[in-house]
Motif scaffolding. Structure first.
Motif, PDB file in Angstrom:
ATOM      1  N   THR A   1      -1.088   0.108   5.587  1.00 39.08           N
ATOM      2  CA  THR A   1      -2.527   0.283   5.434  1.00 39.08           C
ATOM      3  C   THR A   1      -2.827   1.774   5.439  1.00 39.08           C
ATOM      4  O   THR A   1      -2.402   2.488   6.344  1.00 39.08           O
ATOM      5  N   VAL A   2      -3.540   2.242   4.425  1.00 35.44           N
ATOM      6  CA  VAL A   2      -3.920   3.650   4.347  1.00 35.44           C
ATOM      7  C   VAL A   2      -5.447   3.707   4.322  1.00 35.44           C
ATOM      8  O   VAL A   2      -6.064   3.146   3.417  1.00 35.44           O
ATOM      9  N   ALA A   3      -6.020   4.350   5.337  1.00 37.53           N
ATOM     10  CA  ALA A   3      -7.485   4.451   5.444  1.00 37.53           C
ATOM     11  C   ALA A   3      -8.142   3.072   5.359  1.00 37.53           C
ATOM     12  O   ALA A   3      -9.239   2.931   4.824  1.00 37.53           O
ATOM     13  N   GLY A   4      -7.440   2.065   5.855  1.00 43.58           N
ATOM     14  CA  GLY A   4      -7.999   0.720   5.885  1.00 43.58           C
ATOM     15  C   GLY A   4      -7.704  -0.126   4.663  1.00 43.58           C
ATOM     16  O   GLY A   4      -8.102  -1.295   4.611  1.00 43.58           O
ATOM     17  N   PHE A   5      -7.012   0.442   3.685  1.00 42.26           N
ATOM     18  CA  PHE A   5      -6.727  -0.307   2.462  1.00 42.26           C
ATOM     19  C   PHE A   5      -5.246  -0.684   2.395  1.00 42.26           C
ATOM     20  O   PHE A   5      -4.387   0.125   2.737  1.00 42.26           O
ATOM     21  N   ALA A   6      -4.989  -1.904   1.943  1.00 45.41           N
ATOM     22  CA  ALA A   6      -3.600  -2.367   1.787  1.00 45.41           C
ATOM     23  C   ALA A   6      -2.959  -1.620   0.627  1.00 45.41           C
ATOM     24  O   ALA A   6      -3.474  -1.654  -0.492  1.00 45.41           O
ATOM     25  N   CYS A   7      -1.841  -0.952   0.918  1.00 47.01           N
ATOM     26  CA  CYS A   7      -1.193  -0.123  -0.087  1.00 47.01           C
ATOM     27  C   CYS A   7       0.310  -0.348  -0.062  1.00 47.01           C
ATOM     28  O   CYS A   7       0.849  -0.905   0.894  1.00 47.01           O
ATOM     29  N   HIS A   8       0.977   0.109  -1.114  1.00 51.08           N
ATOM     30  CA  HIS A   8       2.426   0.214  -1.090  1.00 51.08           C
ATOM     31  C   HIS A   8       2.756   1.674  -1.327  1.00 51.08           C
ATOM     32  O   HIS A   8       2.361   2.244  -2.330  1.00 51.08           O
ATOM     33  N   VAL A   9       3.451   2.273  -0.350  1.00 55.44           N
ATOM     34  CA  VAL A   9       3.615   3.721  -0.327  1.00 55.44           C
ATOM     35  C   VAL A   9       5.090   4.088  -0.485  1.00 55.44           C
ATOM     36  O   VAL A   9       5.955   3.476   0.148  1.00 55.44           O
ATOM     37  N   SER A  10       5.373   5.071  -1.303  1.00 58.58           N
ATOM     38  CA  SER A  10       6.736   5.618  -1.351  1.00 58.58           C
ATOM     39  C   SER A  10       6.662   7.113  -1.071  1.00 58.58           C
ATOM     40  O   SER A  10       5.640   7.759  -1.359  1.00 58.58           O
ATOM     41  N   ARG A  11       7.732   7.635  -0.451  1.00 56.71           N
ATOM     42  CA  ARG A  11       7.751   9.075  -0.187  1.00 56.71           C
ATOM     43  C   ARG A  11       8.511   9.738  -1.331  1.00 56.71           C
ATOM     44  O   ARG A  11       9.734   9.907  -1.277  1.00 56.71           O
ATOM     45  N   SER A  12       7.784  10.059  -2.363  1.00 58.45           N
ATOM     46  CA  SER A  12       8.402  10.609  -3.568  1.00 58.45           C
ATOM     47  C   SER A  12       7.305  11.262  -4.391  1.00 58.45           C
ATOM     48  O   SER A  12       6.155  11.311  -3.966  1.00 58.45           O
ATOM     49  N   GLY A  13       7.675  11.762  -5.529  1.00 54.55           N
ATOM     50  CA  GLY A  13       6.670  12.402  -6.373  1.00 54.55           C
ATOM     51  C   GLY A  13       7.300  13.157  -7.505  1.00 54.55           C
ATOM     52  O   GLY A  13       8.485  12.982  -7.795  1.00 54.55           O
ATOM     53  N   TYR A  14       6.491  14.017  -8.126  1.00 56.52           N
ATOM     54  CA  TYR A  14       6.900  14.623  -9.399  1.00 56.52           C
ATOM     55  C   TYR A  14       6.551  16.113  -9.386  1.00 56.52           C
ATOM     56  O   TYR A  14       6.202  16.691 -10.402  1.00 56.52           O
ATOM     57  N   THR A  15       6.608  16.708  -8.188  1.00 57.24           N
ATOM     58  CA  THR A  15       6.220  18.122  -8.070  1.00 57.24           C
ATOM     59  C   THR A  15       7.309  18.968  -7.431  1.00 57.24           C
ATOM     60  O   THR A  15       7.197  20.182  -7.422  1.00 57.24           O
ATOM     61  N   GLY A  16       8.332  18.333  -6.840  1.00 61.66           N
ATOM     62  CA  GLY A  16       9.332  19.051  -6.068  1.00 61.66           C
ATOM     63  C   GLY A  16       8.932  19.229  -4.618  1.00 61.66           C
ATOM     64  O   GLY A  16       9.716  19.679  -3.800  1.00 61.66           O
ATOM     65  N   GLU A  17       7.694  18.865  -4.289  1.00 64.51           N
ATOM     66  CA  GLU A  17       7.203  18.977  -2.912  1.00 64.51           C
ATOM     67  C   GLU A  17       7.405  17.663  -2.169  1.00 64.51           C
ATOM     68  O   GLU A  17       7.589  16.608  -2.769  1.00 64.51           O
ATOM     69  N   ASP A  18       7.315  17.745  -0.848  1.00 68.13           N
ATOM     70  CA  ASP A  18       7.204  16.527  -0.054  1.00 68.13           C
ATOM     71  C   ASP A  18       5.909  15.826  -0.472  1.00 68.13           C
ATOM     72  O   ASP A  18       4.949  16.480  -0.886  1.00 68.13           O
ATOM     73  N   GLY A  19       5.892  14.511  -0.349  1.00 68.31           N
ATOM     74  CA  GLY A  19       4.650  13.834  -0.684  1.00 68.31           C
ATOM     75  C   GLY A  19       4.838  12.346  -0.858  1.00 68.31           C
ATOM     76  O   GLY A  19       5.926  11.803  -0.600  1.00 68.31           O
ATOM     77  N   TYR A  20       3.783  11.697  -1.266  1.00 67.63           N
ATOM     78  CA  TYR A  20       3.745  10.234  -1.341  1.00 67.63           C
ATOM     79  C   TYR A  20       3.175   9.782  -2.675  1.00 67.63           C
ATOM     80  O   TYR A  20       2.343  10.467  -3.268  1.00 67.63           O
ATOM     81  N   GLU A  21       3.586   8.596  -3.094  1.00 68.98           N
ATOM     82  CA  GLU A  21       2.896   7.909  -4.182  1.00 68.98           C
ATOM     83  C   GLU A  21       2.375   6.600  -3.596  1.00 68.98           C
ATOM     84  O   GLU A  21       3.124   5.854  -2.951  1.00 68.98           O
ATOM     85  N   ILE A  22       1.091   6.366  -3.798  1.00 61.35           N
ATOM     86  CA  ILE A  22       0.401   5.271  -3.125  1.00 61.35           C
ATOM     87  C   ILE A  22      -0.117   4.293  -4.172  1.00 61.35           C
ATOM     88  O   ILE A  22      -0.994   4.626  -4.971  1.00 61.35           O
ATOM     89  N   SER A  23       0.431   3.102  -4.158  1.00 55.57           N
ATOM     90  CA  SER A  23      -0.035   2.045  -5.055  1.00 55.57           C
ATOM     91  C   SER A  23      -1.104   1.239  -4.316  1.00 55.57           C
ATOM     92  O   SER A  23      -0.887   0.809  -3.178  1.00 55.57           O
ATOM     93  N   VAL A  24      -2.237   1.048  -4.962  1.00 60.94           N
ATOM     94  CA  VAL A  24      -3.377   0.385  -4.316  1.00 60.94           C
ATOM     95  C   VAL A  24      -4.078  -0.470  -5.362  1.00 60.94           C
ATOM     96  O   VAL A  24      -4.005  -0.175  -6.556  1.00 60.94           O
ATOM     97  N   SER A  25      -4.744  -1.517  -4.927  1.00 60.71           N
ATOM     98  CA  SER A  25      -5.435  -2.348  -5.897  1.00 60.71           C
ATOM     99  C   SER A  25      -6.540  -1.524  -6.575  1.00 60.71           C
ATOM    100  O   SER A  25      -7.145  -0.651  -5.949  1.00 60.71           O
ATOM    101  N   ALA A  26      -6.754  -1.793  -7.851  1.00 59.63           N
ATOM    102  CA  ALA A  26      -7.728  -1.019  -8.628  1.00 59.63           C
ATOM    103  C   ALA A  26      -9.096  -1.020  -7.946  1.00 59.63           C
ATOM    104  O   ALA A  26      -9.805  -0.014  -7.962  1.00 59.63           O
ATOM    105  N   SER A  27      -9.441  -2.121  -7.298  1.00 62.25           N
ATOM    106  CA  SER A  27     -10.777  -2.221  -6.697  1.00 62.25           C
ATOM    107  C   SER A  27     -10.931  -1.329  -5.466  1.00 62.25           C
ATOM    108  O   SER A  27     -12.038  -0.954  -5.102  1.00 62.25           O
ATOM    109  N   ASP A  28      -9.817  -0.971  -4.812  1.00 61.69           N
ATOM    110  CA  ASP A  28      -9.886  -0.083  -3.642  1.00 61.69           C
ATOM    111  C   ASP A  28      -9.608   1.381  -3.992  1.00 61.69           C
ATOM    112  O   ASP A  28      -9.692   2.262  -3.125  1.00 61.69           O
ATOM    113  N   ALA A  29      -9.213   1.627  -5.234  1.00 58.91           N
ATOM    114  CA  ALA A  29      -8.691   2.955  -5.591  1.00 58.91           C
ATOM    115  C   ALA A  29      -9.705   4.072  -5.357  1.00 58.91           C
ATOM    116  O   ALA A  29      -9.365   5.109  -4.780  1.00 58.91           O
ATOM    117  N   ALA A  30     -10.946   3.857  -5.784  1.00 57.78           N
ATOM    118  CA  ALA A  30     -11.935   4.934  -5.676  1.00 57.78           C
ATOM    119  C   ALA A  30     -12.221   5.258  -4.215  1.00 57.78           C
ATOM    120  O   ALA A  30     -12.338   6.433  -3.836  1.00 57.78           O
TER     121      ALA A  30
END
Lengths: 124, 382
Positions: free
Chosen positions: B192-221
């Protein structure tokens, strides 16, 4: 002092018998952060509409065309070390080159400040 | 100057489109979507902010899909995917993610993708895939045409994807999802991220530490706003996403890799685990195993031009005596490097680090050297 504009967003400002060429504020905003400017050599003959310089933003390279025909008499060496000057002060310190004007009639055919502002409004 | 590109009414939008417009983003067409290329502060500022703080990226245009074995067996779904990609998925642990490539029968790269194995045993027999936006329809058709009976692909088009990248990403996430702090690079799990059900991976496309967070379209905004509320977080557009990944030495599909390049030529051998290198059993295995054994005739290298002029995609790479040895596939200005950087393919005899080459920019040779990548050091949480 007459400033005229092209449809490609270059400005040309006649001061005495030389003209200063740069890009408009609209153009620098569209380009985004300028990271490199390739300037012509002094003495190069320019043809109206031909390539005069290249400006590179992070995203892409864009050609700067000669607003009128003439010869390069000076280039803005400051842009080599500080290309962001084009973003900060396009009409002032961010000029690209100074050139002679072969045919003043070519200058007269370009857009006035007022016409250019109308043109920018029509495309944005 | 060339005319700016105007938005096209046929473009698709992500669930965060309104948020981008409200932030004053400049929207451009990308892979069929109307996407933010930059926000008002500009690409250089966004790039540096991501390297120094935390950048928030809308990558919802990317394709998310679920691969599922009807028998609920990891082995079944993993073997099915392994017939299409060269990564070891059978031995991928629950809660782990892996980078791989969909290959054609000659070992050319159809797309690159991320594969996650769910952490929860209740989800056994499923794999979560993330593919490139521009390739998703082709990828799904390719996979569906080759999956065995009992393994099915379901598009997750109802999900958004948000990336949070940069040295402050861990602290920001820890405030909204305490569990995220314990994850290491390439870990993947639901939370749960900020109260929303998510699927989180610790990865990315910048070379930095970070996360990619998959969330339902209705909670995205709402999730986007919750992340953006942190003063360490600023929105980052596609422009800086590209300069960040270029400095990190990461491939962009359709540019640095495509059907004409193999994973070995592309320097992606690290993504083919030992068992697969030995056993093969993926499309183009014969060629790829041969290239592993004998070396590829050309390889992707980093290039550092001298001076300030960027060399961009398409620039010819030549030796100082004028022999053409390759092409630049990505290039531009690296804000963290504070100079031009590029990558491209060169023949093997011109690929050693330090090799002096010329990049032909607007007809003029620019001296450059083969340089190790990444240009900006990776700072993953290992």
């Amino acid at each position: 002092m007459t400033t005229r504009y092209t449809k490609d967003h270059e400005y040309i400002r006649l001061e005495g018998d030389t003209a200063t060429v740069g890009i408009s504020d609209y153009a620098q905003a569209q380009l985004g952060d300028v990271v490199y400017v390739e300037l012509p050599s002094v003495g190069k003959a320019l043809t109206k509409g031909g390539e005069a310089a290249v400006v590179e933003s992070v995203k892409a390279a864009s050609e700067i065309y000669a607003p009128v025909s003439g010869e390069v008499v000076a280039v803005n060496a400051e842009l080599e070390s500080a290309p962001a000057t084009v973003n900060e002060d396009p009409a002032g310190r961010g000029w690209f080159l100074k050139m002679s004007v072969k045919d003043p009639a070519e200058l007269e055919a370009l857009m006035t400040e007022e016409q250019y502002q109308e043109f920018v409004k029509s495309i944005s | 100057m060339a005319e700016p590109i105007h938005a096209d009414a046929t473009l698709q939008t992500t669930p965060l489109h309104e948020a981008h417009v409200a932030l004053g983003a400049r929207m451009v067409p990308f892979a069929g979507y109307d996407m933010p290329v930059q926000y008002p502060t500009g690409i250089l500022t966004e790039h540096s902010w991501t390297r120094e703080h935390a950048g928030l990226f809308d990558v919802s245009h990317m394709g998310q899909a679920v691969l599922k074995a009807a028998d609920g067996s990891h082995e079944t779904v993993a073997r099915a995917l392994e017939s299409l990609i060269p990564a070891d998925i059978v031995n991928l642990k629950p809660g782990q993610q892996r980078y791989s490539q969909l290959l054609d029968d000659t070992g050319g790269i159809l797309d690159d993708l991320m594969v996650s194995r769910p952490l929860d045993p209740a989800d056994s027999g499923t794999l979560l895939l993330v593919v490139n936006a521009s390739m998703k329809d082709a990828d799904y058709a390719h996979m569906e045409g080759r999956l065995p009976a009992g393994v099915s692909l379901t598009r997750a088009d109802d999900r958004a994807l948000i990336a949070l990248q940069g040295p402050s990403a861990a602290d920001v996430m820890a405030r909204l999802a305490p569990e995220a702090a314990d994850m290491t690079f390439m870990a993947s799990r639901p939370m749960t991220v900020a109260g929303f059900a998510c699927h989180v991976s610790r990865s990315g496309y910048t070379g930095e530490d970070g996360y990619e967070i998959s969330v339902s379209a209705s909670d995205a905004a709402a999730l986007w706003q919750a992340l953006l509320a942190d003063p360490e977080v600023k929105p980052i557009g596609l422009g800086a996403r590209d300069s960040l990944r270029l400095e990190a030495g990461l491939c962009l599909y359709g540019h640095d890799i495509d059907t004409t390049t193999s994973p070995i030529e592309a320097g992606l051998i690290w993504s083919i685990q030992k068992r697969r290198r030995e056993e093969g059993g993926f499309p183009g295995a014969e060629r790829i195993q041969r290239e592993i054994r004998d070396g590829a005739s050309r390889v992707r290298v980093g290039l550092k031009p001298e001076g300030r002029a960027p060399a961009r995609e398409g620039a010819i790479i030549a030796t100082p005596d004028g022999r053409e040895v390759g092409l630049v596939t990505s290039g531009g200005f690296g804000p963290t490097v504070n100079g031009p950087v590029a990558m491209g393919y060169v023949s093997r005899d011109a690929s050693a680090p330090g090799t002096e080459l010329h990049l032909i920019v607007r007809g003029k040779p620019i001296p450059a050297r083969v340089a190790p990548m990444p240009f900006a050091p990776h700072r993953y949480k290992r």
